[in-house]
Motif scaffolding. Sequence first.
Motif, PDB file in Angstrom:
ATOM      1  N   ASP A  86       4.093   7.499   3.674  1.00 48.48           N
ATOM      2  CA  ASP A  86       4.611   6.315   2.991  1.00 48.48           C
ATOM      3  C   ASP A  86       5.852   5.831   3.719  1.00 48.48           C
ATOM      4  O   ASP A  86       6.789   6.616   3.956  1.00 48.48           O
ATOM      5  CB  ASP A  86       5.011   6.644   1.542  1.00 48.48           C
ATOM      6  CG  ASP A  86       3.841   7.006   0.651  1.00 48.48           C
ATOM      7  OD1 ASP A  86       2.750   6.449   0.843  1.00 48.48           O
ATOM      8  OD2 ASP A  86       4.035   7.847  -0.252  1.00 48.48           O
ATOM      9  N   TRP A 100       5.250   1.402  -7.297  1.00 49.27           N
ATOM     10  CA  TRP A 100       5.882   0.095  -7.066  1.00 49.27           C
ATOM     11  C   TRP A 100       7.400   0.188  -7.211  1.00 49.27           C
ATOM     12  O   TRP A 100       8.148  -0.316  -6.383  1.00 49.27           O
ATOM     13  CB  TRP A 100       5.304  -0.944  -8.022  1.00 49.27           C
ATOM     14  CG  TRP A 100       5.942  -2.291  -7.915  1.00 49.27           C
ATOM     15  CD1 TRP A 100       6.982  -2.785  -8.659  1.00 49.27           C
ATOM     16  CD2 TRP A 100       5.596  -3.337  -6.989  1.00 49.27           C
ATOM     17  NE1 TRP A 100       7.291  -4.069  -8.272  1.00 49.27           N
ATOM     18  CE2 TRP A 100       6.452  -4.432  -7.248  1.00 49.27           C
ATOM     19  CE3 TRP A 100       4.632  -3.456  -5.993  1.00 49.27           C
ATOM     20  CZ2 TRP A 100       6.377  -5.627  -6.538  1.00 49.27           C
ATOM     21  CZ3 TRP A 100       4.558  -4.647  -5.279  1.00 49.27           C
ATOM     22  CH2 TRP A 100       5.420  -5.717  -5.548  1.00 49.27           C
ATOM     23  N   SER A 115       8.857  -2.039  -4.231  1.00 47.97           N
ATOM     24  CA  SER A 115       8.251  -2.307  -2.927  1.00 47.97           C
ATOM     25  C   SER A 115       8.488  -3.751  -2.507  1.00 47.97           C
ATOM     26  O   SER A 115       8.595  -4.051  -1.314  1.00 47.97           O
ATOM     27  CB  SER A 115       6.751  -1.997  -2.976  1.00 47.97           C
ATOM     28  OG  SER A 115       6.538  -0.611  -3.156  1.00 47.97           O
ATOM     29  N   LEU A 140      -0.555  -6.393  -7.419  1.00 45.16           N
ATOM     30  CA  LEU A 140      -1.231  -5.117  -7.228  1.00 45.16           C
ATOM     31  C   LEU A 140      -2.709  -5.191  -7.597  1.00 45.16           C
ATOM     32  O   LEU A 140      -3.529  -4.459  -7.039  1.00 45.16           O
ATOM     33  CB  LEU A 140      -0.526  -4.032  -8.051  1.00 45.16           C
ATOM     34  CG  LEU A 140       0.887  -3.690  -7.582  1.00 45.16           C
ATOM     35  CD1 LEU A 140       1.587  -2.782  -8.585  1.00 45.16           C
ATOM     36  CD2 LEU A 140       0.868  -3.052  -6.206  1.00 45.16           C
ATOM     37  N   GLU A 150       0.805  -1.217   0.000  1.00 46.46           N
ATOM     38  CA  GLU A 150       0.000   0.000   0.000  1.00 46.46           C
ATOM     39  C   GLU A 150       0.843   1.275   0.000  1.00 46.46           C
ATOM     40  O   GLU A 150       2.067   1.233   0.146  1.00 46.46           O
ATOM     41  CB  GLU A 150      -0.926   0.003   1.218  1.00 46.46           C
ATOM     42  CG  GLU A 150      -1.914  -1.153   1.246  1.00 46.46           C
ATOM     43  CD  GLU A 150      -2.720  -1.173   2.534  1.00 46.46           C
ATOM     44  OE1 GLU A 150      -3.953  -1.226   2.429  1.00 46.46           O
ATOM     45  OE2 GLU A 150      -2.102  -1.118   3.622  1.00 46.46           O
ATOM     46  N   THR A 151       0.140   2.400  -0.125  1.00 46.46           N
ATOM     47  CA  THR A 151       0.711   3.728   0.038  1.00 46.46           C
ATOM     48  C   THR A 151      -0.250   4.533   0.911  1.00 46.46           C
ATOM     49  O   THR A 151      -1.335   4.052   1.269  1.00 46.46           O
ATOM     50  CB  THR A 151       0.899   4.453  -1.312  1.00 46.46           C
ATOM     51  OG1 THR A 151      -0.397   4.836  -1.822  1.00 46.46           O
ATOM     52  CG2 THR A 151       1.592   3.561  -2.334  1.00 46.46           C
ATOM     53  N   TYR A 163       8.171   2.532  -0.096  1.00 50.20           N
ATOM     54  CA  TYR A 163       6.796   2.519  -0.594  1.00 50.20           C
ATOM     55  C   TYR A 163       6.404   3.940  -1.007  1.00 50.20           C
ATOM     56  O   TYR A 163       6.959   4.920  -0.515  1.00 50.20           O
ATOM     57  CB  TYR A 163       5.835   2.003   0.481  1.00 50.20           C
ATOM     58  CG  TYR A 163       6.122   0.586   0.904  1.00 50.20           C
ATOM     59  CD1 TYR A 163       5.435  -0.479   0.324  1.00 50.20           C
ATOM     60  CD2 TYR A 163       7.093   0.309   1.861  1.00 50.20           C
ATOM     61  CE1 TYR A 163       5.717  -1.789   0.696  1.00 50.20           C
ATOM     62  CE2 TYR A 163       7.379  -0.993   2.233  1.00 50.20           C
ATOM     63  CZ  TYR A 163       6.680  -2.044   1.646  1.00 50.20           C
ATOM     64  OH  TYR A 163       6.962  -3.328   2.009  1.00 50.20           O
ATOM     65  N   MET A 169      -0.542   2.894  -6.189  1.00 47.02           N
ATOM     66  CA  MET A 169       0.215   1.691  -5.882  1.00 47.02           C
ATOM     67  C   MET A 169       1.027   1.223  -7.080  1.00 47.02           C
ATOM     68  O   MET A 169       2.197   0.844  -6.951  1.00 47.02           O
ATOM     69  CB  MET A 169      -0.731   0.586  -5.395  1.00 47.02           C
ATOM     70  CG  MET A 169      -1.274   0.802  -3.992  1.00 47.02           C
ATOM     71  SD  MET A 169      -2.637  -0.325  -3.564  1.00 47.02           S
ATOM     72  CE  MET A 169      -1.909  -1.927  -3.898  1.00 47.02           C
TER      73      MET A 169
END
Length: 324
Positions: free
Chosen positions: A98, A234, A241, A206, A76-77, A102, A230
């Motif tokens: 974040d 990435w 991430s 995702l 996630e963010t 991320y 997202m």
Amino acid sequence: MSEDKTANRAASVVATPSLPVAESFASAEARHGAVDFIEINESLMIGINKNLTLRRMIVRAPAPKGTVLFLHGFPETLKVWKDIASTLARDYDVHAFDWPGYGQSSRPILQRFSYAPHAYAAVLKAYIETAGIDRSNLVIYATDIAALPVLLLALDEQAIARRIIVGDFAPFDRPQYMWENLQNLKAEPTASPTRAYMNKTSDEILQNVHRRGLSPAEQFDLPTDVQRDMVHSWSFGGMTSADAFAHYYANFTRDQNVLEANLNRLKTPVKVIWGERDLYIKREMGIEFAARIGVEIDILPDIGHFPHLQNAEYTVEEIRASFR
């Protein structure tokens, strides 16, 4: 079936229906009143040391009764908190950022930052101090990879918040309660190929990470802006991430053992929640953790690993209850 009954008897089960996100926020605003003006700053960057700059979001309340800090998980963010933050902004200032690795936050090389849970704990402490948040009236909501860092911080900073809400994470080294890919990330020789596979299948992750473990009727779509952020975030600054996630797991067992060995030092009030259908980390993990620290656990029926995404209304109500 007998295992499920036993687990439910050991926990406080909250029969909260799973509602569409739009309906959840609409009903919450109907009860608590809409906010005429909300200041949301999603592009505000804050430096916490010479190696780390975090993207953060702040939602200001007209007359705040306290502060909420939301901490996201993988992959996630901070975008996942935007609508919940807007709903809570009638009464509370809301912060989110974040994690390193991320969103749009820094992704320094390993020689400068380990991405370990205890390193994230230091990031959290630095953020609270740099942002000037009043700890005495702060509620921290931490899910997935965020939960262990906040608990590690609370071992040494017992007044870090008035309450910590954690859920759907792995506080102890109990691989049997974890999804196979997560078990494989903990050590070589399985860690490197698992990391490579995650990077290779990033599109699928995702798209579907929030749906796994749920029946077709329970599955849901992410808001477009959340999904887009997202995907866009990435790979950023030469690290994905999944890379950050793998570095976290390389240190995971050690930091889990630190928490378990020092549970007697955990004095900050803690609330534990868990999705009944969490595929990644079984609810037995949460039940054991709650029992060890002497608190009840709310197991949410028909909810998976991401309660805040699947039933945002419950998250809003849990935050409000923490300030009563």
